[in-house]
Write a protein that holds these residues in place. Sequence first.
Motif, short mmCIF file in Angstrom:
data_model
loop_
_atom_site.label_atom_id
_atom_site.label_comp_id
_atom_site.label_asym_id
_atom_site.label_seq_id
_atom_site.Cartn_x
_atom_site.Cartn_y
_atom_site.Cartn_z
N THR A 202 -109.38 -40.35 19.38
CA THR A 202 -109.42 -39.30 18.40
C THR A 202 -111.09 -39.19 17.62
O THR A 202 -111.38 -38.06 17.91
CB THR A 202 -108.49 -39.68 17.00
N PHE A 203 -111.49 -40.30 17.62
CA PHE A 203 -113.06 -40.15 17.07
C PHE A 203 -113.80 -39.70 18.24
O PHE A 203 -114.60 -38.81 18.10
CB PHE A 203 -113.45 -41.88 16.80
N THR A 205 -113.10 -37.85 20.80
CA THR A 205 -112.85 -36.35 20.91
C THR A 205 -113.57 -35.39 20.30
O THR A 205 -114.32 -34.52 20.43
CB THR A 205 -111.27 -36.07 21.03
N ALA A 206 -113.41 -35.90 18.78
CA ALA A 206 -114.28 -35.21 17.83
C ALA A 206 -115.75 -35.09 17.80
O ALA A 206 -116.59 -34.20 18.13
CB ALA A 206 -113.78 -35.73 16.28
N LEU A 209 -116.68 -33.06 21.18
CA LEU A 209 -116.57 -31.69 20.87
C LEU A 209 -117.86 -31.21 20.09
O LEU A 209 -118.15 -30.12 20.16
CB LEU A 209 -115.20 -31.44 19.98
N VAL A 210 -118.08 -31.96 18.79
CA VAL A 210 -119.33 -31.47 17.97
C VAL A 210 -120.39 -31.49 19.01
O VAL A 210 -121.39 -30.72 18.81
CB VAL A 210 -119.41 -32.41 16.94
#
Length: 301
Positions: A202-203, A205-206, A209-210
């Motif tokens: 999850t980390f 991916t975030a 993405l940024v």
Amino acid sequence: MELWIPITIAAAFMQNVRTTLQKKLQGKLGTRGASFVRFGYGFPVAILYVLGLHFFAGFALPQLNGAFLFWSVVGGLAQIFATIMLVYLFTLRNFAVGTAYSKTEPVQAAIFGLILLGERLTTGAVLAIIVGVLGVMLISVARMPLSWGNLFKALVSRTALIGIASGGVFGISAVAYRSAALSLDGPNPIMQAAVTLACVTTFQTAFMLVWMLIKDKNEIVLVLKSWRSSSLVGLSSVLGSMGWFTAMALQQVAYVRALGQIELVFTFISAVFIFKERINRMEVAGCILIVTGILFLLLWQ
């Protein structure tokens, strides 16, 4: 047979499937995009895995802590940059050899495990590391006349340095993941590994993405357009990661990654039958030396 052994073999197989699919994506996506899909399309499955263990298997959710968050971030960032280097490596040399360079990871993981976790190496393990390094050296000169001069040039070449660096950073991420899982006060290693995987992906991916929003928004569009093939990469990646994280929660990283060298067998099968690459005898001999060294590391634990 100890549980971590079949889990590791399954993880190695799924990792080869993911790498094969990811190499095919390299022509459609940029290096960041091809690296992102393994996390972006995989983290929902990791979260569902945790929920399944909690609601259907009855495993309690462990309490997160500062040490867990620290090691998860370190491991997550290390894996991102190692993946980017590995994907880029595929553009410099063929599939099997590019992967072989990154397979110095287990011996480097053994060193990082000693430094970070105090997991000591035996004399036999040191000898195993030397055998593995000799294998990498042999592969590095497989396409040129064998001489000390060519050997030195190959070892300091861009391909070799990126490959070895990729393996080193993968080694750091593996040790960090084991540290994160062990820091949890969980009901069992399986749940600890599952929660670690879900939080890390999850980390990642975030973060990516940024990064793509800042560097190249069009890459996100390409990732979405290639959702069919990208989702397969994400699925195979998270399935492999489930195996790696669980095995590393059960056993020391160096031994898990050592047994994981069976992936080289899967890699050569992919190189020959999927990518139609020609592998010469010195490359085969080099990979055999690497596998031999890693297996010695496993046997002399």
